[in-house]
Design an enzyme around this catalytic site. Sequence first.
Site, PDB file in Angstrom:
ATOM      1  CB  SER A  31     -17.362  -2.303 -28.680  1.00 41.60           C
ATOM      2  OG  SER A  31     -16.331  -3.214 -28.339  1.00 41.60           O
ATOM      3  N   GLY A  32     -17.442  -4.926 -30.743  1.00 36.89           N
ATOM      4  CA  GLY A  32     -16.631  -5.555 -31.776  1.00 36.89           C
ATOM      5  C   GLY A  32     -15.198  -5.744 -31.321  1.00 36.89           C
ATOM      6  N   GLY A  33     -14.865  -5.193 -30.163  1.00 39.32           N
ATOM      7  CA  GLY A  33     -13.523  -5.369 -29.607  1.00 39.32           C
ATOM      8  C   GLY A  33     -13.407  -6.721 -28.928  1.00 39.32           C
ATOM      9  CB  VAL A  34     -10.467  -8.434 -27.400  1.00 41.86           C
ATOM     10  CG1 VAL A  34     -10.130  -9.848 -26.982  1.00 41.86           C
ATOM     11  CG2 VAL A  34      -9.522  -7.945 -28.468  1.00 41.86           C
ATOM     12  CG  ASP A  35     -11.869  -6.310 -23.416  1.00 41.00           C
ATOM     13  OD1 ASP A  35     -11.022  -7.178 -23.708  1.00 41.00           O
ATOM     14  OD2 ASP A  35     -11.581  -5.164 -23.074  1.00 41.00           O
ATOM     15  CB  SER A  36     -17.917  -6.246 -25.892  1.00 34.56           C
ATOM     16  OG  SER A  36     -17.498  -5.887 -27.173  1.00 34.56           O
ATOM     17  CB  SER A  37     -15.809 -10.199 -29.247  1.00 36.14           C
ATOM     18  OG  SER A  37     -15.889  -9.005 -29.971  1.00 36.14           O
ATOM     19  CG  HIS A  96       6.516  -5.791  -3.185  1.00 37.36           C
ATOM     20  ND1 HIS A  96       5.171  -5.574  -3.091  1.00 37.36           N
ATOM     21  CD2 HIS A  96       7.120  -4.748  -2.577  1.00 37.36           C
ATOM     22  CE1 HIS A  96       4.958  -4.423  -2.463  1.00 37.36           C
ATOM     23  NE2 HIS A  96       6.130  -3.907  -2.131  1.00 37.36           N
ATOM     24  CB  CYS A 114       5.041  -4.442   1.278  1.00 37.58           C
ATOM     25  SG  CYS A 114       5.890  -2.870   1.410  1.00 37.58           S
ATOM     26  CE1 TYR A 115       0.177   1.191   4.967  1.00 35.29           C
ATOM     27  CE2 TYR A 115      -1.670  -0.341   4.808  1.00 35.29           C
ATOM     28  CZ  TYR A 115      -1.137   0.862   5.245  1.00 35.29           C
ATOM     29  OH  TYR A 115      -1.930   1.725   5.935  1.00 35.29           O
ATOM     30  CD  GLU A 132       3.793  -8.327  -4.928  1.00 38.05           C
ATOM     31  OE1 GLU A 132       4.336  -9.151  -4.170  1.00 38.05           O
ATOM     32  OE2 GLU A 132       3.508  -7.176  -4.577  1.00 38.05           O
ATOM     33  CE  LYS A 186      -7.836  -6.049 -24.781  1.00 40.67           C
ATOM     34  NZ  LYS A 186      -8.975  -5.116 -24.666  1.00 40.67           N
ATOM     35  N   GLY A 207       0.829  -1.206   0.000  1.00 36.77           N
ATOM     36  CA  GLY A 207       0.000   0.000   0.000  1.00 36.77           C
ATOM     37  C   GLY A 207       0.852   1.239   0.000  1.00 36.77           C
TER      38      GLY A 207
END
Length: 522
Positions: A231-237, A177, A90-91, A179, A378, A63
């Site tokens: 929208s035709g983009g990756v996510d909504s498709s 960290h 960490c935090y 990660e 993504k 944090g």
Amino acid sequence: MIEHMPGSVPAEKVIVLDFGSQYTQLIARRIRELHVYAEIVPYFHPVEDIRKERPSAIVLSGGPSSLYEENAPRITGEVFDLGVPVLGICYGLYVTVEAYGGKTGSSSRKEYGRAAVNVTADSPLFKGLARQETVWMSHGDKVESPPPGFAVIASTENAETAAIEHREKRIYGVQFHPEVYHTVHGMEILSNFLFEICRITPTWSMKSFVSSSIEAIRAEVKDGTVLLGLSGGVDSSVVAVLLQKAIGERLYCVFVNNGVLRKNEAEKVIERFKNHMKLNLIYVDAYDRFLGKLAGVEEPEQKRKIIGREFIEVFMEEAKKIGRFDFLAQGTLYPDVIESVSTKGPSDTIKSHHNRVPEVLELIKSGKVIEPLKELFKDEVRELGVELGMPEELIYRHPFPGPGLAIRIIGEITEERLRVLREADDILVDEIKAAGLYRKLWQAFCVFLPVRSVGVMGDKRTYENVIAIRAVTSVDAMTADWAELPYAVLQTISSRIINEVRGVNRVVYDISSKPPSTIEWE
Ligand code: XMP
């Protein structure tokens, strides 16, 4: 309430409580890479809701630099009473130390970057590791005395207490960290926590994500209908395909032509989704309506708000025409949520996101929004697309912002500027693909600059517009580097744009990284 659907994840999962570290999303991601489902909730998430989710482990993220800052985020000790193993990073370590009555202090020596940590005790957290390990530190506080009942299991030159454990309670804390890539054996440490300490079975995969998402969507929607903004983009498709698999005909996809789409975009979307994939696609041509509202508007956030609001309005009008719809689906991803809603500790609002306009937030509150990709990045969405058998050409499309070309025309949006930008952008993408570079880039696009400069064409003086080329590499859009495009490719793009696009006599290349710049210009 955790904003996604109940039961949409496999039985064993890890909850990451976010205290606002820039690395929080990486923690969830690394855990998923170890085949355990992880999701992030803000640190002030109600303990009751965490209990209901029955996590197999809780990770407290890093944090702000100090517990001693004004308004530093704090949690109630109840999280530790759930009987669930905890790893504080960490935090998150300092929060753990405070919760159990240890002492922390503001360190006079801040530590950022690589450090050597000495493993000082036998602990399952460090199983298989050397006595000295290279780790990534980024902190300002320190543990002055560990809480009673806790053992110190690692130290550094600067900090006697760099890691603690309460083996019986299965509570752990590390100052560094694990990660972050620079912590050389960070994955081993996370893996030890998940498998040696929490005894979780690694069963999560994209395949299991598909089946559990489908199951969860069915359980939530029952015999209801879902309306998706496509929208035709990756996510909504990807969301469309997932929903089609889950509820078939009861999915209605609304595709709105908002006037700021790329060249031939509307035709392509209709062809692919309506004709080819046989989706229930409703096409709304709202070109004039959007451009009317955008006329004379120059301010980027204003453009976003207008487009976001107008979209919701058009969308709701269509919903009324269908007669009923019970849920709204969106292809929101984790970085969208993080970059647009500040959870008080976590990041400032840099750019508002159209998936988080007030109207949608209202619907989210009333449990009417389905966002199956909300926890993903993504590249994970792309992996999901592959799992769903979607065509590569669609899966690997570059992200395109919801407000479209409106935020790539600096200043006022006009039909003429849109024409210029569409033509230039089409050439750019064409050449990037021809050079075999498309898949290597996160995004490549043109920006219309409202600047006119003098040129000479066939002995004639010209006084025309400037097009900027933006091409970046990135893994998740949170940070990005400008791409080192070969000069020959830049040369072809530039000469084609200047020769073929009426109204442009100069092309420039944007060599700014994010941060401190952003990917889009507005
Ligand atoms: P920035 O410009 O903030 O962009 O570095 C990060 C990523 O987000 C996209 N972006 C948007 N996407 N609505 C969207 O749907 C928006 O308002 C918006 N603004 C930026 C951008 O294309 C990049 O991928």
